[in-house]
Scaffold this active site. Sequence first.
Site, short mmCIF file in Angstrom:
data_model
loop_
_atom_site.label_atom_id
_atom_site.label_comp_id
_atom_site.label_asym_id
_atom_site.label_seq_id
_atom_site.Cartn_x
_atom_site.Cartn_y
_atom_site.Cartn_z
N HIS A 1 -8.19 10.39 31.64
CA HIS A 1 -7.34 9.43 30.90
C HIS A 1 -7.31 8.06 31.57
O HIS A 1 -6.34 7.32 31.42
CB HIS A 1 -5.91 9.98 30.69
CG HIS A 1 -5.87 11.10 29.68
ND1 HIS A 1 -5.73 10.86 28.33
CD2 HIS A 1 -5.98 12.44 29.82
CE1 HIS A 1 -5.74 12.03 27.69
NE2 HIS A 1 -5.91 13.00 28.57
N GLY B 1 -13.25 20.84 25.43
CA GLY B 1 -13.11 19.71 26.36
C GLY B 1 -14.42 19.33 27.01
O GLY B 1 -14.44 18.64 28.02
N SER C 1 -18.11 16.28 20.63
CA SER C 1 -18.11 15.15 19.69
C SER C 1 -19.08 14.06 20.15
O SER C 1 -19.89 13.56 19.36
CB SER C 1 -16.70 14.60 19.49
OG SER C 1 -16.12 14.33 20.73
N ASP D 1 -17.19 9.58 27.51
CA ASP D 1 -18.01 10.67 26.99
C ASP D 1 -19.34 10.17 26.43
O ASP D 1 -20.40 10.74 26.68
CB ASP D 1 -17.26 11.45 25.90
CG ASP D 1 -15.97 12.05 26.44
OD1 ASP D 1 -15.77 12.02 27.66
OD2 ASP D 1 -15.18 12.55 25.62
C1 GLA Z 1 -11.54 12.57 25.87
C2 GLA Z 1 -11.99 11.17 25.49
C3 GLA Z 1 -12.40 10.36 26.71
C4 GLA Z 1 -11.37 10.43 27.82
C5 GLA Z 1 -10.91 11.87 28.05
C6 GLA Z 1 -9.75 11.96 29.01
O1 GLA Z 1 -12.63 13.31 26.33
O2 GLA Z 1 -13.05 11.20 24.57
O3 GLA Z 1 -12.67 9.03 26.35
O4 GLA Z 1 -10.30 9.58 27.57
O5 GLA Z 1 -10.53 12.52 26.85
O6 GLA Z 1 -10.13 11.51 30.26
#
Ligand code: GLA
Length: 393
Positions: free
Chosen positions: A42, A130, A134, A178
């Site tokens: 985050h 997680g 996506s 990501d």
């Molecule tokens: C998701 C979002 C990222 C990042 C994480 C938390 O994976 O796509 O951009 O903010 O949560 O670190």
Amino acid sequence: MVSYTTETIIDEWFSIFRKMFDAASPQVIVRSPGRVNLIGEHTDYNLGYVLPAAIDKAMYFALSPRTDTKCRIYALDIREWYEGDVRSLKHSEKRWPNYLLGVVDQLFKAGYQFGGFDCVFGGNVPIGAGLSSSAAIEGGLIFGLNEIFHLKIDKMTMVKLAQKAENEFVGVRCGIMDQFVNIFGEDKKVIRLDCRSLEYEQIPFERSSLSIILCETIARRELASSEYNVRRRQCEDGVKILSVMEPSIKSLRDVDLHLLERYKGVLLSPTVYNRCEYVVKENARVIQACEDLKRNDFASFGARMFESHEGLSKYYEVSNSELDFLVKKASEVKGVLGSRMMGAGFGGCTINLVEEEATESFTNEMKAHYQSKTSKDLIIHIAKLRSGTELIS
Ligand code: GLA
């Protein structure tokens, strides 16, 4: 089910494509990986630091251009079709096509010209765990379209367009981590990314003496996208207030603990203060963790992972009881150096840094603990750090 670990991947994807599209062959096959994040959660949308890596779990795309403007997409793993026209994009009620249509939408908005295409995709990045399935979907498609239509898009532009696709078409205001690691990832390395300047360093991480083990809770992540946007807004609220007092502050990256403390309770509500404090501390942890890495000090690195989890759970409040349970139990298992929840939170998985020789005992102990606590099976993935999105044929 397709086997994703053998040399036959290309043959398999050729034959899947031929089966779905009347014996025509795909022009390209693209591998687009999921990711782990060692530390720095985050922090990306707060323009801070992250330390992710692309992994050996991936989505595969077989693609060919068409002579008209139709687009036909088959999602192999869920056996669903989407058919539409690239010139008149509409949001789909099934959620998954929006990750792809968003990419097409962004490419057109950026001025790229191209026609319709046939596409089949699927893979072994678990959805909702997680691991950023996506970004794997967005990155795989943009990379593939770039190839088949010779769009000459540079990697950084691909990253930014893929992120924007998710922000605007899907409606999740994700940061850049990501999509960045999906495109820029390298074999056996983590990326230390500065999300403000987008400067980055590829740092060797994989060691034969260490395992990166993911414990997947299979908890539903319904809150993930709505609460994600709430967290983002709370951080923005903090910045807005602080910037009135200190106009040089543009993001939490410009804030230190001393400054935060000064406005605690006066201007910042307890919740906003906690969110901001977590982010400021997490940024510092990423920097320190990179120093640990340079010294090969994985004990300190792991300790920071535990601290990161505590912050995410108590102050950022994006963990849940299952993730907290897994991290606590991991801390009691011999050979575990670090453990924390990973990704947006509210479910998904924990990432654990474990001495290689303890891999089996860790796996067995964690499965047993989880089973007795929740009566559910714990899914374990051993992640290997591998290259970012690439053409495999
Ligand atoms: C998701 C979002 C990222 C990042 C994480 C938390 O994976 O796509 O951009 O903010 O949560 O670190």
